[in-house]
Design an enzyme around this catalytic site. Structure first.
Site, PDB file in Angstrom:
ATOM      1  N   VAL A  50     -51.143  33.053  -1.857  1.00 40.04           N
ATOM      2  CA  VAL A  50     -49.696  32.838  -1.782  1.00 40.04           C
ATOM      3  C   VAL A  50     -48.981  34.150  -1.474  1.00 40.04           C
ATOM      4  CG1 VAL A  50     -47.650  32.084  -3.043  1.00 40.04           C
ATOM      5  CG2 VAL A  50     -49.806  30.838  -3.310  1.00 40.04           C
ATOM      6  N   CYS A  51     -49.417  35.235  -2.110  1.00 45.15           N
ATOM      7  CA  CYS A  51     -48.806  36.546  -1.875  1.00 45.15           C
ATOM      8  C   CYS A  51     -48.921  36.962  -0.412  1.00 45.15           C
ATOM      9  CB  CYS A  51     -49.475  37.607  -2.736  1.00 45.15           C
ATOM     10  SG  CYS A  51     -49.404  37.290  -4.493  1.00 45.15           S
ATOM     11  N   SER A  52     -50.035  36.644   0.213  1.00 46.27           N
ATOM     12  CA  SER A  52     -50.223  37.007   1.616  1.00 46.27           C
ATOM     13  C   SER A  52     -49.196  36.312   2.497  1.00 46.27           C
ATOM     14  CB  SER A  52     -51.643  36.641   2.064  1.00 46.27           C
ATOM     15  OG  SER A  52     -52.606  37.340   1.290  1.00 46.27           O
ATOM     16  N   LEU A  55     -45.692  38.095   1.799  1.00 45.12           N
ATOM     17  CA  LEU A  55     -45.515  39.412   2.414  1.00 45.12           C
ATOM     18  C   LEU A  55     -45.355  39.296   3.927  1.00 45.12           C
ATOM     19  CD1 LEU A  55     -47.903  41.676   0.340  1.00 45.12           C
ATOM     20  CD2 LEU A  55     -45.450  42.009   0.680  1.00 45.12           C
TER      21      LEU A  55
END
Length: 223
Positions: A50-52, A55
């Protein structure tokens, strides 16, 4: 390994300063912000799915934030080399290059200071895992907005931009207005309840009274 619990940052408080390693070298938070706004946001760790996506989305919108005099600053819990390998991976996946720094919060010192952690979740070393926290910080270093998302839910970048637009237009008009539900630039705004009707007519001659406590007005397009 345990991390001491400190008071959390709250809405209206002064954002604590810190110095830390980042994907772009050492950072002094206050010097990095300078006279700008700052969007400061946390991630639980590098190479997380999810973070990818988040960002990559923030990288794609970097120019939008720059137009609003807002710098971006991420935080994750890995070292600089790991950050930079991850950022290269994100560029390949999303097509967007991350040009803003990512803090290396390996000891959870900064995420704990800012209240970014979820005390129910710990990693294999017993370290707390940061959630998806969002802080909008103004040039005076005041915390103006707080969002906290669980690890399972990605952030809405359009909503964060919308909130920044709202805060900035309210400040520009010296807090004489507020923004209603789902407001975006160009929509009518709410006349502050603190303005009496004669003053409201003077400042906003085109306003309309829905109820004595609810008055709406268009803004000049250049506002």
């Amino acid at each position: 390994m345990s991390v001491p619990i400190r008071p959390q940052v709250y809405l209206g408080s002064r954002a604590p300063n810190f110095k830390s390693s980042s994907s772009q070298g050492q950072i002094d938070f206050y010097k990095y912000i300078g006279d700008s706004w700052c969007l400061f946001f946390s991630h639980p760790g590098d190479y997380t799915p999810v973070c990818s996506t988040e960002l990559g989305a923030f990288a794609a919108l970097h120019g939008e934030f720059e137009e609003r005099n807002c710098k971006l600053l991420g935080l994750s819990t890995n070292a600089r080399d790991t950050h930079n390998r991850w950022l290269q991976d994100i560029e390949q996946i999303t097509g967007s290059k991350v040009t803003f720094p990512i803090i290396c919060d390996e000891d959870r010192r900064i995420s704990t200071m800012y209240g970014m952690i979820d005390l129910r979740n710990f990693d294999e070393r017993g370290m707390p895992v940061p959630i998806r926290s969002v802080y909008l910080i103004d040039p005076s270093k005041e915390v103006r907005l707080l969002h906290a998302y669980p690890l399972s839910t990605g952030r809405n970048t359009a909503e964060i931009l919308r909130c920044l637009d709202s805060l900035q237009v309210v400040d520009k008009l010296d807090r004489k207005i507020m923004t209603p539900v789902n407001w975006i630039p160009g929509d009518d705004v709410v006349v502050s309840p603190e303005l009496n009707e004669p003053r409201a007519k003077e400042l906003f001659p085109n306003h309309r009274v829905i109820r004595p406590y609810l008055r709406l007005t268009p803004l000049d397009p250049d506002t």
